[in-house]
Scaffold this motif. Structure first.
Motif, short mmCIF file in Angstrom:
data_model
loop_
_atom_site.label_atom_id
_atom_site.label_comp_id
_atom_site.label_asym_id
_atom_site.label_seq_id
_atom_site.Cartn_x
_atom_site.Cartn_y
_atom_site.Cartn_z
N ASP A 192 0.83 -1.21 0.00
CA ASP A 192 0.00 0.00 0.00
C ASP A 192 0.86 1.26 0.00
O ASP A 192 0.58 2.22 -0.72
N ARG A 243 -4.49 5.02 7.64
CA ARG A 243 -5.12 3.72 7.39
C ARG A 243 -6.23 3.45 8.40
O ARG A 243 -6.11 2.60 9.27
N LEU A 256 -9.48 8.71 1.64
CA LEU A 256 -8.95 7.46 1.12
C LEU A 256 -10.07 6.47 0.87
O LEU A 256 -11.07 6.45 1.58
N THR A 257 -9.85 5.64 -0.15
CA THR A 257 -10.77 4.55 -0.42
C THR A 257 -10.25 3.31 0.28
O THR A 257 -9.05 3.08 0.35
N ARG A 258 -11.20 2.55 0.82
CA ARG A 258 -10.82 1.30 1.45
C ARG A 258 -11.52 0.16 0.73
O ARG A 258 -12.72 0.25 0.46
N THR A 265 -7.14 -6.09 2.99
CA THR A 265 -7.64 -4.73 3.12
C THR A 265 -6.63 -3.75 2.54
O THR A 265 -5.44 -3.82 2.84
N TYR A 267 -5.89 0.41 1.29
CA TYR A 267 -6.25 1.82 1.27
C TYR A 267 -5.54 2.50 0.12
O TYR A 267 -4.36 2.25 -0.13
#
Length: 274
Positions: A192, A243, A256-258, A265, A267
């Motif tokens: 990430d 996060r 942020l997109t999760r 998972t 982000y």
DNA sequence: CCGGATGTTCACCT
DNA sequence: GAGGTGAACATCCG
């Protein structure tokens, strides 16, 4: 804990065990012995022997054994492989000044060490010991791990190396980066962080990068791993504080997109990661 | 109480 | 064969 930066630290911890004669193998937990290794077999190989080198490939710690018989190092001696799962820790010389210093360095660790979580230990003739403490039992110990199981180490991977390992697969880029048989050492957090730094969407196909993007990814991947080793662990990335739900991109402030990518998972910033 | 967590492996799908 | 999903491991945290 362990991604590549943590295991690199464990490697330096293990260096303090080099050259010391192993008196006893203590396998507290048979389940922790992988690929058919047994307490008996490990004792046969290790007791009376010593480690002469501590290596690392990805998240796997490799300890080369000098049995004192025949085979002179380097090469063709047995190898002890340690992997630490998500919660494993390597300790050498519990309670000594050495270990206290080590534990100071490990102050970032949120993982407790409880005696009941010792899964494997070696006692040295000098009275010291090396032990693997692992709350969740996701790590393991094996003899002569197959080196073909892992791709090249992510640290120091060249541009052409990265291109070769990403290959022509349409698998999501992040999943490919975390595939240990392709590229060893990148876990969820490093993936990430590096993709965020490189401005690349984790979901895009691994084969969709143009040369400039490939170069950018290679540069940021290397810098990310270097930084995280220096900062003391894979959870010290710049993205880490964001996060969580409602986290905002430290670069541009976007929400942020999760989501799930490659089963984990993930982000990412929907503005600058494209 | 529930869900998720830095990892790996395996069974089972599509 | 390639990918994906979910489970398992055991414990802690929010």
């Amino acid at each position: 804990m362990p991604e590549l930066p943590e295991v690199e630290r464990y490697r330096t911890v293990a260096e303090s065990a080099l050259g010391r004669v192993i008196a006893e193998v203590r396998a507290f937990d048979a389940w922790y012995l992988k690929r058919g290794a047994s307490q008996r077999e490990l004792a046969g190989v290790l007791e009376g022997a010593r480690f002469w080198r501590a290596r690392r490939t990805g998240k796997l710690l490799l300890l080369d054994v000098d049995t004192g018989k025949g085979a002179r190092p380097p090469s063709d001696g047995p190898v002890l492989g340690l992997h630490f799962g998500m919660s494993g820790t390597l300790l050498v010389d519990a309670g000594s000044a050495t270990e206290r210093a080590t534990e100071d360095q490990l102050a970032y660790s949120s993982h407790k060490v409880l005696p009941g979580w010792d899964r494997f230990a070696l006692r040295f003739e000098d009275g010291g010991e090396m032990r693997v403490n692992d709350a969740r039992r996701l790590g393991g110990v094996e003899l002569d791990p197959d080196p073909r199981r892992l791709g090249p180490d992510a640290l120091g991977l060249s541009l052409s190396g990265l291109r070769a390992q990403l290959g022509s697969s349409s698998t999501p880029l992040k999943a490919r980066l975390m595939d240990q048989s392709r590229l060893a050492g990148v876990g969820n957090l490093i993936a990430d962080e590096a993709l965020w730094r490189a401005g690349l969407d984790p979901r895009r196909s691994a084969n969709s990068l143009d040369l400039a993007q490939m170069r950018k990814l290679q540069r940021h991947l290397r810098k990310t791993i270097d930084d995280l080793i220096l900062r003391g662990g894979s959870h010290h990335g710049d993205l880490m504080p964001a996060r969580h739900l409602d986290g905002r991109c430290p670069k541009d402030g976007a929400r942020l997109t999760r989501g799930k990518v490659g089963g984990r998972t993930t982000y990412w910033c929907s503005i600058h990661q494209i």
